[in-house]
Design a protein around this motif. Structure first.
Motif, PDB file in Angstrom:
ATOM      1  N   ARG A  75     -27.096  75.402  29.069  1.00  0.00           N
ATOM      2  CA  ARG A  75     -26.259  75.908  30.155  1.00  0.00           C
ATOM      3  C   ARG A  75     -24.891  75.227  30.138  1.00  0.00           C
ATOM      4  NH1 ARG A  75     -30.458  75.154  35.115  1.00  0.00           N
ATOM      5  NH2 ARG A  75     -30.890  73.288  33.879  1.00  0.00           N
ATOM      6  N   PRO A  76     -23.829  75.905  30.578  1.00  0.00           N
ATOM      7  CA  PRO A  76     -22.514  75.272  30.632  1.00  0.00           C
ATOM      8  C   PRO A  76     -22.525  74.057  31.554  1.00  0.00           C
ATOM      9  CG  PRO A  76     -22.510  77.362  31.829  1.00  0.00           C
ATOM     10  CD  PRO A  76     -23.807  77.298  31.076  1.00  0.00           C
ATOM     11  N   THR A  99     -25.507  76.507  36.016  1.00  0.00           N
ATOM     12  CA  THR A  99     -24.534  75.525  35.549  1.00  0.00           C
ATOM     13  C   THR A  99     -25.111  74.134  35.704  1.00  0.00           C
ATOM     14  OG1 THR A  99     -22.645  76.935  36.141  1.00  0.00           O
ATOM     15  CG2 THR A  99     -22.225  74.565  35.930  1.00  0.00           C
ATOM     16  N   ALA A 147     -17.270  73.244  30.706  1.00  0.00           N
ATOM     17  CA  ALA A 147     -16.821  74.491  31.324  1.00  0.00           C
ATOM     18  C   ALA A 147     -15.859  74.235  32.468  1.00  0.00           C
ATOM     19  CB  ALA A 147     -18.020  75.291  31.816  1.00  0.00           C
ATOM     20  N   GLY A 184     -11.798  76.983  30.347  1.00  0.00           N
ATOM     21  CA  GLY A 184     -12.402  76.063  31.305  1.00  0.00           C
ATOM     22  C   GLY A 184     -11.424  75.684  32.404  1.00  0.00           C
TER      23      GLY A 184
END
Length: 247
Positions: A75-76, A99, A147, A184
């Motif tokens: 996951r980011p 996230t 991110a 980002g």
């Protein structure tokens, strides 16, 4: 709720020594953007540190992190710098389970509080770092891995002679931008108008960042009101959000 079945982090330290070790003392920077804050550690915070630190916490050190290994998925990842007592960090992590949140601070009671809150909410997408965010970014995180970066209500160091201690400096803006993936977001918020102007100037001058709006951004509805923000609003301060995107 019983402890969540999370394996120990690679290279994780033991729980910080609450009696004798200041988390900031281990690190190398000569100019600090923070001052150590010990505070009283409650029984719940101490219990969370003792049980969960080896699973979800680690000390900043001169080694590279593998974020996929750290969180156990792809996951980011968003880095949150200076989370205080962690209540808004946990709320945002719960609201956005897709996230991962890497939260860093040197405040031992806050570390314990965030770990306790994460377990109480059943969250698996939070990890807690102890130490200097600059060293974490510089020494442990590879380029283009985040991110987002969140910096909410960092110390404005209002006196002119202390401006060098402000976290948002040209060198930090360049470092932060280098760790963001293209697109980002670097998201800063402050209730100190001169610092807001300072941040706007510094971030605008960084060539790898572009402002998402003209000037200050509207306050995002997903950002909870923090304790520092409430204190500032009670004093009549205006809150400024700044959202800059990595090119």
């Amino acid at each position: 709720m019983s402890p969540l079945p999370v394996t120990p982090l690679p290279g994780a330290s033991t729980v910080p020594d609450l009696a004798s070790i200041d988390p900031a003392d281990r690190h190398m920077a000569t100019v600090r953007s923070f001052t150590p804050r010990r505070g009283r550690v409650t029984l719940a915070q101490r219990d969370a540190l003792n049980r969960l630190w080896a699973r979800w916490g680690f000390d900043v050190a001169d080694r590279r992190l593998d974020l996929g290994e750290l969180f156990g998925d792809d996951r980011p990842v968003v880095l949150e710098v200076g989370f205080g007592m962690g209540e808004t960090t946990a709320a945002m992590a719960e609201a956005d389970p897709d996230t991962n949140v890497l939260a860093i601070d040197v405040h031992t009671p806050g570390q314990g509080s965030l770990l306790h809150d994460a377990e109480r909410r059943g969250l698996t997408n939070i990890r807690v770092a102890n130490g200097d965010a600059i060293e974490l970014l510089r020494d442990m995180l590879p380029p283009a891995c985040l991110a987002g970066i969140r910096i909410f209500f960092s110390d404005p160091w209002p006196k002119t002679r202390h401006h060098k201690r402000r976290l948002i400096q040209p060198s930090f803006a360049a470092l932060a931008a280098s760790r963001l993936v293209p697109g980002g977001i670097l998201h800063c918020a402050t209730d100190w108008a001169p610092y807001a102007e300072w941040m706007l100037d510094v971030l605008t001058a960084e060539p790898e960042l572009v402002n998402t709006v003209e000037g200050y951004a509207p306050r995002p509805t997903w950002r909870p009101v923090t304790r520092f923000e409430r204190q500032g609003l009670a004093k009549g301060h205006q809150v400024a959000d700044l959202l800059f995107r990595r090119r």
